[in-house]
Each structure stands twice: as C-alpha cells, then as structure tokens.
Design a protein around this motif. Structure first.
Motif, short mmCIF file in Angstrom:
data_model
loop_
_atom_site.label_atom_id
_atom_site.label_comp_id
_atom_site.label_asym_id
_atom_site.label_seq_id
_atom_site.Cartn_x
_atom_site.Cartn_y
_atom_site.Cartn_z
N TYR A 170 0.84 -1.20 0.00
CA TYR A 170 0.00 0.00 0.00
C TYR A 170 0.88 1.25 0.00
O TYR A 170 1.87 1.30 0.73
CB TYR A 170 -0.88 0.05 1.25
N PRO A 171 0.50 2.28 -0.76
CA PRO A 171 1.23 3.54 -0.65
C PRO A 171 0.93 4.19 0.70
O PRO A 171 -0.18 4.10 1.20
CB PRO A 171 0.65 4.37 -1.80
N CYS A 172 1.95 4.80 1.31
CA CYS A 172 1.77 5.45 2.61
C CYS A 172 1.74 6.97 2.41
O CYS A 172 2.39 7.49 1.50
CB CYS A 172 2.91 5.06 3.55
N GLU A 181 2.03 1.07 9.17
CA GLU A 181 0.74 1.69 9.50
C GLU A 181 -0.23 1.70 8.32
O GLU A 181 -1.41 2.00 8.53
CB GLU A 181 0.92 3.10 10.08
N THR A 182 0.24 1.38 7.12
CA THR A 182 -0.74 1.29 6.02
C THR A 182 -1.70 0.13 6.24
O THR A 182 -2.79 0.11 5.69
CB THR A 182 -0.06 1.12 4.64
N ALA A 183 -1.28 -0.85 7.07
CA ALA A 183 -2.19 -1.95 7.43
C ALA A 183 -2.59 -1.87 8.90
O ALA A 183 -3.74 -2.09 9.26
CB ALA A 183 -1.54 -3.30 7.13
N ASN A 187 -7.27 3.26 9.87
CA ASN A 187 -7.40 3.41 8.41
C ASN A 187 -6.99 2.13 7.68
O ASN A 187 -7.59 1.76 6.68
CB ASN A 187 -6.51 4.56 7.91
N GLY A 188 -5.92 1.51 8.17
CA GLY A 188 -5.40 0.31 7.52
C GLY A 188 -6.37 -0.85 7.61
O GLY A 188 -6.53 -1.62 6.65
N ILE A 189 -7.02 -0.98 8.76
CA ILE A 189 -7.99 -2.07 8.92
C ILE A 189 -9.21 -1.81 8.02
O ILE A 189 -9.70 -2.71 7.34
CB ILE A 189 -8.40 -2.20 10.41
#
Lengths: 323, 323
Positions: A170-172, A181-183, A187-189
């Motif tokens: 994922y782009p951060c 933190e992208t996952a 927001n990531g969840i």
C-alpha cells in the motif's frame, strides 16, 4: 497542595484537565479547536480555559503540560509542525504564558504524553521499561525507561508506523510504500475491509456496504463482523495482528521492554488484534524477551492524554528543580 | 593522575590495558584465556596481569572495567552466562577484587563496552545518540544516548541479530529460523559463499575451494573474490548489506540515532557491505531519520574493547560519586 493542568490538543477538540500530583483528574474542560481560525486565536481560547481552571484551583497550579500532534521542540516549547492544525513553528509555550502569566508550560507530542501518562499512572505503573504503541489513524510509539521518556536525536524517536514491511504494497501518506501503518491502523484495517468488499469476498462487510463498495466502512465495522463470526473480518484482523507482532519484534529486541502497552482507538479491537499479535511476537523474539514481557491494553482510554500532559509537566518541573 | 584498567575477555585471549582518563592506551598485556582451566584459575591469571599493570601505574589506578561475552549482571558484577567460557553465575567482580585488593571493578558485556568505547573515544565522539552494531561471529548492537548506555529490562536490550527476516530460512543457533545474523555475520557471509559453491555457481569461490565444496571458505574470501570482480561474491555482499539495511531500519526509526557505527570483523568488508546497506536503509526510513544520520565504521578496531572497558569503569565511578 500542588495542582497541574494537562492539555490534549487535537484537530477537533482541545481537552484541558486539572489534576492532582498523582494524576487524578479533578475537572476537565473541552472546547472545539477551530484550527482554521489561526494559532493566535486557538491559543487565546485555550488560555481562557486554562485561566478558568487556574481560578478554580485557587492559584495552586504549579505547571501546565500540553500534548499536541506532529513535531514538537520540547526543549524550546515550540510546535514545529502540526499538519492537521496548520501550525508551523508556533511558540506555543511562550504565547500561552503571555496570556496566563509566568507559570511553567511544557509541551511534547501527544503520543509521548499518552504513553508517559500510561507509564506513570496507567497500565505501565510499576514497570521499569515501558514501550507504548498507539494504533489510531496512524501508528506511533514511545518509550519510557526508568521514568524518563526516550527522545532520540532531534526528538524524532519512535515513528514505528513508518517501517516498510515485506509483503505490504500500500502507498503510505509519508511517501514510502508498504509502511506498517498502512495496514496496522484504524485506516489500515478499514482499507483491508474495503478491499475484501471490492474483491467480492463473501462477507458481512459486503452485505452491510453494498452500494458504495464499502467506502464508508470503518475499523469498528470489521470488529463487529468478526464478532458475528465473519471469516473475512477474522482474516483481516489476524493479518493485521500478525503484521503488528512482526513489526514490534525488532522494537522489543532493541529495547527489551518490561511491558508493552497498546493504546489508541485500535486498542478497542482488543484480543481480536492482540491475540495474533502476541502469537507472532512470541515466535519472533528470543525467549527471554517474551518471558519478561507483559502485554496490556492502555488503561486510561479517555483521559490518558490529559493525565500524561499533567504528569509530564510535573516531571519536567521536578527535573528542573534538581538541576 | 588517574589511570584505569580496561579488560576484554574473549574465548581465546584476554587483553588488559592501562589507560589514562581520555582513553589513551599506555600499555597492554595479552594472555591466553585457557577457559577449560576453570573460572577460578582464569581469574587468578587475569589478576596477575592486572596487578602487574597496577604496579606499573604506581598505585594510580582508580577503577577496573571488564567486558566479556554473554549475559552480565552489570549491577552486581556477575557473569550470568558466558557459553564460550563455560561460565555460569561467576561473581567475577568480587573474585577479582579478592586478588587485587579493594578497588572498584565494573563489568558488562563486550558489545556494550565496545560501543561505549567508540561512542566516547572513537567514531561516535561528539554525537548525542550512538547506535553501534557489531558484525562478527554473530551480530549485536548497543545504544549510547547522551553518554549513557541503554540497558532495557534485565539488561537484555540490543540482540538485534535475532530478529527473523522475511525471506531468510537458515536455522539460527538460538533456535529460531531466519534470524538476521544467520546472513549478516562473518559466519552468515561464509555460509552464503559455501551455498554458491554448492549450487555450482560460476565463481572464483568455486575455483578456490573445489575439493571440499567450500567448507573452509570464510567471509574474507568473499570480500577477496568481490575485489577481483566476482559476480557471485558481489551478489552475496549486496544481499547481506541489503538485509542489514532492512534490519536496521526498525532500529533507526525506533531510536533516532545521530550516528550508526558498524564494527566487529564484518566492518572489514567496508563499502562492499555498507554501500548496499546505506542504499536500503535510506529507502526504508523517513527522510528526517536519514538526513540526521551519519554512518561510519568503527575507528578503534584493535583496542576498542579495552578502551571501552576502561572508560566505562571511569563513567561508573563518576556516576557513583554523583549519587
């Protein structure tokens, strides 16, 4: 009897609390931040609230502590950069003192304040080395060792959410790709939930959010689906927890904390997230790290920011007195 | 004028050095460890060397510092576990004092001593937050923040070599699989060289070690082949450096060091290893971590252990005096 004022400045609200020296909150005032009105106006209204609490305390307030987002020069008391407030190099401590009089004002970023509060008067009480991780919109961490916050060079330590993880693409927002933190964040969840819907996975999430492809889907919805036995939601929280455990393995090995505290909105996922996190962490650290480690969720979900800021101010004041 | 004695105990040799208060080594004595003779005998012979240096210094030795492998209770002065010495719970400080008289003796593990020496009187001079990484038989790290070693709970911080890395599947001596040090260490580099030979890759390594499938191949051979333009050796050092950079990304983010010092025998690979390491590290940390970071190899390859132990003893002595 000494009193302290702790302030938690967020993009939406500012919460000011009057506390005693043990972190008990005696009174709080919550006002809208209204950041677009500009820093001078925000600080003026903040000063009103602080003055009100000082009057209430009958002049017994010894110091004021402020936690705010972004980068903070905690030595000079300057908000270097707070994107969601639109602040850059705002001399917050000095400006606030200009309104409320000559009382010590200390500031630091909100994650450090939160973790400091938990370390001193929350889930970390009695532990020598406290690693606190906040899982909210993003992901952050702070370390309190023997009662002292660790800062690192330039006060930059702890941006643990921004380490690229193998397998994440994922782009951060930070510009890198595949950051933890992208996952591992609210927001990531939610993002992973929306992906499951977009892929047409058989899931309650798809039933709940059929029309818009799940655009309004939140992390709380994923937890709700998990509790109803939804397999897709369970897979998302397992993957997220596993990534969190893997991401924390390096921090636990590097820092050897006695307690790991998970806080922020993400802590509300509780064991759904922490179960797989603990499993992976145990697998990825030497046994003695695991054996000396206690994993807890934050105790003071509501007022940790205020308590942390107040106790931080107390700590800084005491450190100054010792010099 | 105050003098200090620094001691570096290894599985093969013990080096004792007499230093001044700035870490200049005035005289060293090197004796075989002969660990199989037992801890009492090893300590008796060590005491002889120390007494010789004390006599030489004319009674001006203020304290003795000892760095040794394994787990050390630095508060009580006990070697908790030193596998390659066969020691378990040896009260080294007390036993040595029994021979040399009532002089302060401080101990800690050899990696912390090494990094402390580099931080105070080597490549880390003038930097506030020093992260030192030793790449030798295994891989280890230590942090010196504002002149103080970071210990973590139980003194266990820094076993950075034992974090499983995605894509690594070598079994580690510690019992886990795919730990960073299974590739990033002298043994790890040699292991990858032997693998290349066993796979029948076209390489100088295969030409040099044809009969035994490369069993005697060392990390130095891989560097030697690299310097002769060998593609397989270049690939090994690139992979190892990249893994090192990725492994250090979490530590740099968590700790925000001002300088990263690479030491141990692995530092001899120099830019062959550090080139790809820096490339990957830059890719995997937020720009402000990279911008405030200096990467250096250790300065005192020969005597860093002795200097570190001596300066550590000086530091502990001064800290005691302040209490």
């Amino acid at each position: 009897m000494s009193r302290y004022i702790g302030i938690d400045i967020g993009g939406t609200n500012m919460v000011c609390g009057l506390t005693d020296g043990e972190g008990q909150v005696l009174r709080t005032v919550k006002i809208a931040t209204e950041a677009p009105s500009g820093s001078k106006e925000v600080i003026r209204r903040l000063a009103e609230a602080v003055t009100g609490l000082m009057t209430h305390a009958g002049g017994q307030v010894s110091a004021v502590g402020i936690g705010l987002p972004g980068f903070v020069d905690h030595v000079q008391g300057i908000s270097e950069l707070a994107v969601n407030l639109g602040w850059k190099n705002v001399p917050l401590a000095d400006e606030l003192r200009g309104h409320i009089g000559d009382i010590p004002v200390f500031l630091d970023n909100d994650v450090r304040m939160y973790v400091y509060g938990e370390a001193v008067a929350g889930a970390g009480r009695g532990f020598s080395h406290v690693l606190g991780v906040t899982i909210g919109t993003g992901m952050n961490s702070a370390l309190v060792a023997d009662g002292k916050l660790y800062y690192g060079a330039g006060g930059r330590a702890g941006e643990i959410g921004h380490v690229p993880m193998e397998g994440l693409t994922y782009p951060c927002n930070c510009g890198m790709t595949g950051c933890l933190e992208t996952a591992v964040s609210a927001n990531g969840i939610a993002r992973q939930g929306r992906e499951a819907v977009a892929r047409g996975e058989r899931s309650l999430l798809g039933e709940w959010f059929p029309e818009d492809g799940g655009a309004r889907l939140t992390a709380a919805d994923v937890s709700r689906a998990y509790d109803l036995g939804d397999a897709a939601a369970a897979a998302i929280l397992r993957r997220t927890g596993t990534l969190l455990g893997r991401g924390l393995a390096a921090a636990v090995t590097q820092l050897a904390p006695q307690v790991l505290i998970i806080g922020g909105g993400g802590a509300q996922a509780g064991e759904r997230l922490l179960g797989p996190m603990k499993e992976e962490l145990k697998r990825c650290v030497l046994p003695f790290y695991w054996e000396q480690l206690t994993v807890k969720t934050a105790e003071r979900l509501e007022d940790a920011g205020v308590v942390g800021s107040a106790l931080y101010a107390k700590g800084r004041l005491e450190a100054q007195a010792q010099q």
